[in-house]
Design an enzyme around this catalytic site. Structure first.
Site, PDB file in Angstrom:
ATOM      1  N   PRO A  87       2.215  -2.757   1.263  1.00 57.34           N
ATOM      2  CG  PRO A  87       1.692  -3.909   3.835  1.00 57.34           C
ATOM      3  CD  PRO A  87       2.639  -4.119   2.472  1.00 57.34           C
ATOM      4  CE  LYS A  88       0.751   0.238   7.855  1.00 53.77           C
ATOM      5  NZ  LYS A  88       2.020   1.009   9.191  1.00 53.77           N
ATOM      6  CG  ASN A  89       3.457   2.450  -2.202  1.00 51.07           C
ATOM      7  OD1 ASN A  89       1.846   2.922  -3.390  1.00 51.07           O
ATOM      8  ND2 ASN A  89       4.340   2.553  -3.069  1.00 51.07           N
ATOM      9  CG  ASP A 145      -1.125  -2.072  10.410  1.00 53.30           C
ATOM     10  OD1 ASP A 145       0.136  -1.439   9.143  1.00 53.30           O
ATOM     11  OD2 ASP A 145      -1.868  -2.004  10.900  1.00 53.30           O
TER      12      ASP A 145
END
Lengths: 315, 341
Positions: free
Chosen positions: A112-114, A145
């Protein structure tokens, strides 16, 4: 290790054992001699990258090129070259981007944070001209998140492209009810009330937002977000444009006796008022902050106190 | 990599909570390139050039730059330049602004700019500016104030800032200023310490610091410090050693470093050291990496920790290189202060 749900059912087979890759000569990384102790996943890494390098060199834009980009991404989703190459191949093959949206959603769910995945998603969505899935996709990431920076930025982008403002304030309230300390949600609220041209920032809207901030503040008075938000409402207007605001903050300060944020906001109002009385009151608030409310930042408050003293001097 | 009893140095008897384990960190950095059998080596393959920058810059702060293999590094970095002029994160990778800046920073530190095609780099970077003043990271078009900083920094080091529209670049950055005084990645995006550094650094380099109210921003930055001493990137988030750089360098640029409690911050950074294998981690007890190692020692240097080389807060390299190049960003502009004064 990348946790790709859709790749786990595909067993890795060394490339030199794959029939459809027989014509390709792998290009090894020119790194020096192989280490003595080789661990299993580094075999797969180096093997896949060696074959990928060969395809890159040829700039081969074929179905197997698309496949290998997927394998490289599965090993390392941050490999931006793999994503670039994949886009080139998708364009060359005129691939169905609806399928690609499903693929990038799957990979995105695991990572999810790429940055690369979020950008690739944006590229796909822009080409499809279909923004209808974006808000629910972002909401899903935020569920995992609540402060995912990429998800929020993507959400803002999608709303602006689609004009989908309706329901956003309710969504924010839902999030703040779950976690009143979510600074990203507060930022989003500011975004909505200032960017949505359909609703101008009138005195009534400001009053509504002050009430809103107060109601959430009371659930967690020591969290700075709601206070910062209130202060932000007065970014482009004087505090006295909402005459009752000063008193509300003064009352809050009296009620939340050990609260630095209430004192800080009240201080700002007094400083901007800049009368003899208000500056004398400001000086007292600063003493409270220095002595016990916010000793961690005492150097800052002492500097502020000097400023106020300077202002109090006769011209 | 554990030392045997015979190899125990005097450093290993030092308390890691109050002492910087210099030799251990140096050994950690120098040893990184050899660890080809680790997962971490492979999963960071695509950003190797940046890894080199962090390692080199950390060694410089630790006053040990000469221990690195200058020729090998220059040759390697030069081999990462692509046909479009920029640098990839490793050999055969596509060019991207991120790795282009790291490459130039490395070459400046090692005085190796004549090993590459500078004109091609300038061309690559300057072409990435958009009409609204923003910069994309590559030809694909991702926009982010990180890239405004990177482009400005790269071109400034190459003395070619004249190839971009500085006024427009500044204009876009100012649009990213938020209601709380901070800056985000794009207009509207939440204030984030990393993005703040990029915006403040870019404004410093471009000569647009007057658009910053040092008192308002200084306070937002000072609030990143939590009671235990570490710095976070946004309200209510956990502290992380890398924010020791993003927050401190921003404060240094706007002359408000003294608003942070240095002693408490030092305790936090030192607590993040790996006193066994060396290096510094994001948080106490976590695994070290070269990125956090650099930002940890850089943060210590900025706040006066002894026996460390200085780091320029805008360019993130030793100021002596800027002197050699004749770069003086402080003379270009200064931040504003609240009308209160």
């Amino acid at each position: 290790m990348s946790d790709s749900e859709d790749e786990s059912d595909i067993q890795y087979v060394p490339f030199n054992q794959r029939e459809e890759w027989k014509d390709v000569v792998p290009i090894p990384q020119d790194d020096g001699p192989h280490p003595v102790c080789v661990i299993a996943y580094t075999d797969q890494f180096s093997d896949t990258l060696n074959y990928f390098r060969a395809i890159l060199k040829k700039d081969e834009r074929s179905p197997r090129a698309l496949e290998i980009s997927k394998e490289v991404i599965a090993l390392n989703p941050a490999n931006y070259t793999a994503w670039y190459f994949r886009r080139n191949v998708l364009e060359a093959l005129k691939s169905d981007l609806t399928e690609e949206l499903a693929y990038v959603s799957k990979v995105g769910n695991s990572n999810p944070k790429n940055y690369q995945i979020w950008f690739h998603r944006r590229w796909v969505v822009e080409h499809l001209k279909d923004y209808s899935h974006e808000l629910s996709y972002c909401a899903k990431q935020v569920e995992g998140d609540s402060k995912n920076y990429h998800a929020w930025a993507h959400r803002q982008w999608a709303i602006q492209m689609n004009g989908q403002w309706e329901g956003e304030l309710d969504y924010i309230s839902q999030l703040l009810t779950e976690d009143v300390r979510n600074n990203s949600a507060w930022n989003q609220r500011y975004f909505v009330i200032t960017k949505n041209r359909a609703i101008p920032l009138t005195d009534d809207v400001i009053r509504r937002e002050i009430d809103y901030a107060f109601s959430y503040m009371q659930k967690a008075p020591n969290n700075q977000s709601s206070w910062t938000y209130m202060k932000g409402l007065f970014l482009n207007r004087p505090y006295n444009s909402i005459p009752e605001f000063k008193q509300r903050i003064e009352e809050a300060k009296s009620k939340y006796v050990a609260n630095a944020h209430a004192a800080t906001l009240y201080l700002d109002i007094l400083e901007k008022e800049a009368t003899k009385e208000s500056l004398e009151a400001a000086d007292k608030v600063l003493d409270d902050l220095i002595k016990h409310l916010d000793t961690l930042h005492s150097k800052y408050w002492i500097w502020k106190k000097e400023n106020v003293a300077r202002l109090m001097q006769p011209q | 990599m554990e030392a045997t009893n015979d190899q125990k140095t005097s450093e290993q008897t030092l308390d890691p909570k109050t002492n910087l384990l210099r030799d251990l960190h140096k050994r950690y950095i120098v040893g990184l390139d050899a660890k080809k059998d680790t997962f971490e080596y492979w999963v960071t393959e695509h950003l190797r050039v940046s890894g080199m920058y962090w390692g080199l810059a950390a060694m410089d702060v630790l006053q040990s730059l000469e221990e690195m293999d200058r020729k090998y590094i220059i040759d390697y970095v030069a081999s990462c330049q692509t046909s479009d002029g920029g640098f990839g994160g490793n050999v055969e990778h596509d060019a991207h602004l991120l790795y282009t800046l790291s490459a130039i920073q490395v070459l400046v530190m090692l005085d190796g700019l004549d090993s590459i095609n500078v004109e091609a780099v300038v061309n690559f970077v300057s072409k990435l500016q958009r009409e609204d003043g923003s910069f994309s990271g590559d030809k694909w078009g991702e926009i982010d104030t990180r890239f405004s900083y990177i482009a400005s920094c790269t071109l400034a080091l190459l003395k070619r800032l004249d190839t971009i529209n500085g006024e427009k670049a500044i204009e876009f950055i100012v649009k990213c200023k938020n209601f709380d005084g901070g800056f985000g990645a794009v207009p509207g995006a939440e204030s984030h310490a990393g993005q703040v550094f990029c915006c403040v650094g870019a404004l410093a380099i471009l000569g647009g610091l007057q658009h910053i109210d040092a008192d308002v921003l200084g306070w937002w930055l000072a609030e990143r410090q939590i009671k235990e001493g570490g710095l976070n990137g946004r309200p209510e988030k956990l502290p992380d050693v890398c924010y020791s750089w993003w927050v401190l360098s921003s404060l240094a640029i706007i002359d408000r470093l003294h608003w942070i409690d240095h002693k408490k911050l030092h305790s936090f950074i030192l607590d993040c050291q790996d006193d066994d294998a060396g290096g510094i981690a994001d948080r106490p007890g976590d695994i070290a990496d070269v990125y956090h190692t650099f930002f940890g020692v850089a943060g210590l240097s900025l706040t006066g920790f002894g026996n460390l080389n200085p780091v320029d807060p805008a360019f993130a390299i030793n100021p002596k290189y800027l002197e050699r190049l004749g770069i003086d960003w402080r003379s270009k502009s200064s931040p504003s202060q609240s009308t209160l004064l």
